[in-house]
Design a protein around this motif. Structure first.
Motif, mmCIF file in Angstrom:
data_model
loop_
_atom_site.group_PDB
_atom_site.id
_atom_site.type_symbol
_atom_site.label_atom_id
_atom_site.label_comp_id
_atom_site.label_asym_id
_atom_site.label_seq_id
_atom_site.Cartn_x
_atom_site.Cartn_y
_atom_site.Cartn_z
ATOM 1 N N MET A 1 -10.717 -1.128 -17.666
ATOM 2 C CA MET A 1 -9.659 -1.406 -16.685
ATOM 3 C C MET A 1 -10.292 -2.024 -15.438
ATOM 4 N N THR A 2 -9.999 -3.279 -15.169
ATOM 5 C CA THR A 2 -10.549 -3.987 -14.021
ATOM 6 C C THR A 2 -9.474 -4.164 -12.959
ATOM 7 N N ASN A 3 -9.797 -3.766 -11.728
ATOM 8 C CA ASN A 3 -8.856 -3.887 -10.605
ATOM 9 C C ASN A 3 -7.463 -3.349 -10.948
ATOM 10 N N PRO A 4 -7.377 -2.066 -11.285
ATOM 11 C CA PRO A 4 -6.061 -1.500 -11.642
ATOM 12 C C PRO A 4 -5.117 -1.474 -10.444
ATOM 13 N N ARG A 5 -3.828 -1.614 -10.729
ATOM 14 C CA ARG A 5 -2.804 -1.431 -9.698
ATOM 15 C C ARG A 5 -2.564 0.074 -9.551
ATOM 16 N N VAL A 6 -2.801 0.572 -8.358
ATOM 17 C CA VAL A 6 -2.781 2.018 -8.133
ATOM 18 C C VAL A 6 -1.656 2.401 -7.177
ATOM 19 N N LEU A 7 -0.925 3.438 -7.559
ATOM 20 C CA LEU A 7 0.146 3.984 -6.724
ATOM 21 C C LEU A 7 -0.180 5.434 -6.391
ATOM 22 N N VAL A 8 -0.175 5.760 -5.108
ATOM 23 C CA VAL A 8 -0.353 7.141 -4.656
ATOM 24 C C VAL A 8 1.011 7.689 -4.252
ATOM 25 N N ILE A 9 1.474 8.707 -4.965
ATOM 26 C CA ILE A 9 2.764 9.326 -4.645
ATOM 27 C C ILE A 9 2.530 10.484 -3.675
ATOM 28 N N ILE A 10 3.230 10.442 -2.546
ATOM 29 C CA ILE A 10 3.146 11.517 -1.553
ATOM 30 C C ILE A 10 4.532 12.104 -1.367
ATOM 31 N N PRO A 11 4.813 13.270 -1.967
ATOM 32 C CA PRO A 11 6.123 13.909 -1.773
ATOM 33 C C PRO A 11 6.195 14.516 -0.374
ATOM 34 N N THR A 12 7.344 14.415 0.271
ATOM 35 C CA THR A 12 7.463 14.954 1.622
ATOM 36 C C THR A 12 8.748 15.742 1.813
ATOM 37 N N TYR A 13 8.608 16.803 2.585
ATOM 38 C CA TYR A 13 9.760 17.535 3.126
ATOM 39 C C TYR A 13 9.293 18.113 4.454
ATOM 40 N N ASN A 14 9.813 17.559 5.538
ATOM 41 C CA ASN A 14 9.392 17.955 6.887
ATOM 42 C C ASN A 14 7.892 17.757 7.095
ATOM 43 N N GLU A 15 7.429 16.537 6.889
ATOM 44 C CA GLU A 15 6.014 16.202 7.069
ATOM 45 C C GLU A 15 5.821 15.082 8.094
#
Length: 246
Positions: A1-15
């Motif tokens: 896998m070269t230069n993968p497209r990366v997604l970071v999921i950050i769930p929030t509730y009162n942050e």
């Protein structure tokens, strides 16, 4: 896998106190990744703040949800969004800074170089540690992971941790549509599904830091419920295997 497209999921509730800082730290660690803020209609204005961040940075996306349904539901919605938008790697990360973005490059490197299907940020392998936890909480966490290993048979040091990277193909394969667990149980569920699918799981040491701002959503009752559910799953799984052999 070269230069993968990366997604970071950050769930929030009162942050609202934590969100700008954690997004900035993510992009400092890896400028190429995209961040999806999955907000559960936070009364403190976190969703509005997320929109402002997205307006000023195309790497930030926002998923507004109707209300507070728990960590598992937020991640499932985020996974579906990430799969739909064809990201190669999808990451779970807490908003409060307990999952240090500075550890992210090591997790991504392990996924690519070790050809892993799931990489767990682990507090309990050599080099991993927790900072700022009272002793009783560390004992509860380590004891919970020991129990999970006993009842499921998984050989993972930290199956309950929530800092992890999935290949998109892994999420597509482990039948997310049947996941009904939430919170602490959710993390064990997804790890066990990955192991049972015969996929490769790698653990990478991380430093887990207790949040400085805001209130923790974790409680002893949540952990106790998770361990009970895990016990039921383990018993059901072993019974099915026993009946299958017969």
């Amino acid at each position: 896998m070269t230069n993968p497209r990366v997604l970071v999921i950050i769930p929030t509730y009162n942050e609202a106190e934590n969100l700008p800082t954690i997004v900035a730290r993510v992009h400092a660690a890896n400028p190429d990744v995209h961040v999806l803020v999955a907000d559960d209609n936070s009364p403190d204005g976190t969703g509005k703040l997320a929109d402002e961040l997205a307006d000023s940075d195309e790497r930030v996306k926002v998923l507004h949800r109707a209300g507070k349904e728990g960590l598992g539901k937020a991640y499932l919605a985020g996974f579906a969004w990430g799969i739909e938008h064809e990201y190669d790697v999808i990451c779970e990360m807490d908003a409060d800074g307990s999952h240090r973005p500075e550890d992210f490059p090591a997790l991504l490197k392990a996924l690519v170089e070790q050809n892993a299907d799931l990489v767990l940020g682990s507090r309990y392998v050599r080099g991993g540690k927790t900072v700022g936890w009272p002793k009783h909480r560390e004992i509860l966490s380590k004891g919970g992971n020991t129990w999970v290993r006993l009842v499921t048979g998984m050989k993972l040091a930290d199956a309950t941790g929530g800092y992890r990277l999935f290949r998109r193909e892994t999420l597509e394969r482990i039948e997310l549509s049947t996941v009904a667990s939430a919170g602490y149980t959710f993390q064990v569920d997804l790890a066990w599904r990955t192991v049972r699918a015969g996929l490769k799981v790698v653990e990478v040491p991380i430093t887990f830091v207790e949040r400085e701002l805001g209130a923790s959503k974790m409680s002893t009752n949540i952990v106790a419920e998770a361990l009970w559910r895990t016990t039921v799953w383990g018993m059901q799984y072993r019974m099915k295997r026993l009946l299958g052999r017969r």
